[in-house]
Each structure stands twice: as C-alpha cells, then as structure tokens.
Write an enzyme that holds these catalytic residues in place. Structure first.
Site, PDB file in Angstrom:
ATOM      1  N   LYS A  34       0.820  -1.217   0.000  1.00 61.90           N
ATOM      2  CA  LYS A  34       0.000   0.000   0.000  1.00 61.90           C
ATOM      3  C   LYS A  34       0.855   1.269   0.000  1.00 61.90           C
ATOM      4  CE  LYS A  34      -2.485  -1.065   3.715  1.00 61.90           C
ATOM      5  NZ  LYS A  34      -3.525  -0.951   4.759  1.00 61.90           N
ATOM      6  N   LYS A  59       2.586   2.298   2.611  1.00 64.49           N
ATOM      7  CA  LYS A  59       2.540   2.895   3.947  1.00 64.49           C
ATOM      8  C   LYS A  59       3.780   2.482   4.729  1.00 64.49           C
ATOM      9  CE  LYS A  59      -2.269   3.637   4.893  1.00 64.49           C
ATOM     10  NZ  LYS A  59      -3.249   3.633   5.955  1.00 64.49           N
TER      11      LYS A  59
END
Length: 143
Positions: free
Chosen positions: A54, A56
């Site tokens: 993602k 992140k």
C-alpha cells in the site's frame, strides 16, 4: 422454575480493517463506534508486507499493533489483513453482518454490498496518524 431466554436474532458481527499505526484516541473512538451495532468486532490489522504494498511506512511493526488492538475492550478478535481481496473471503468465512470503515474510505468498498451491509462512519475530528507523523517529523527537524 427459571425460564431460559433464547436469542431470537443471529449474532451481529462487524469487520473493520486498517493499519492502526501510532494508536491514538481517534482509533479508540472509531473502534468504540464500530462495535456498537454488533455483538462482535473483528479488526483486520494490515500486516507489514501489506503496508509495503500500500506504500505505507509504519512506525510500529504488525505484532505490536496487533497486541494493542487485542487489548481493546471493544475488539473481539484481530486478524491479519494481507490483501485487498481478502475482505470478500473474510465476510464469508466469519459470517459477517457489517463491514465498516471510516468515512475517508466512503465508496471504496461498496462492491462488498452483495455480501454484507457496508457502512462508513465519521472519523474523529482533528486527529490522524498522518498528521501525527508530520508533527513528529517537524519536531525532529527543529530539534
């Protein structure tokens, strides 16, 4: 003689998913609200590998984030969230009644409505993990 009262409605199980990095009062309030419509709240906590996909970058590793979530009174169970597609199988495998997320995700999971009720709840105002990380970075840069 005491009468035994049988449960006439099936249990309501809610699933939410997220990273839950830098656990803060916004997380607490969201989880409390997510637990209200159900008898059980399952939290899918994003694994470190899924967060990498993602894009992140977490401060805390998965096992620590999972431990914090498991300590929350309103959380019944924590499962690892490893892929975007996993939500569909989790809904079926855990016989979920509701899939719920913060309203910053509004519309993103509407495709799950063929399997369960999907709701989006308002986030706690004036707090976010991203903002906390930015403040920490600013303080580090000025120190």
């Amino acid at each position: 003689m005491l009468a035994v009262i049988s449960r006439t409605r099936p249990a309501t199980t809610v699933l939410t998913c997220g990273t839950f990095d830098l656990y803060h009062h916004g997380h607490v309030r969201l989880l409390q609200r997510l637990s209200e419509p159900g008898d059980e709240l399952i939290v899918g906590c994003s694994t470190d590998q899924f967060n990498d996909i993602k894009g992140k970058r977490c401060v805390m590793p998965f096992f620590q984030r999972r431990e914090i979530l498991e300590a929350c009174r309103c959380v019944s169970r924590v499962i690892p969230e490893e892929t975007w597609e996993q939500k569909r199988s989790d809904i079926v495998n855990y016989n979920l009644s509701i899939f719920a997320m913060g309203d910053d995700w509004a519309g993103h999971f509407d495709d799950l409505r063929d399997l369960t009720r999907v709701i989006y709840l308002p986030r706690t105002k004036d707090v976010s993990t991203t903002e906390l990380k930015e403040r920490i970075q600013q303080r580090a840069n000025t120190a």
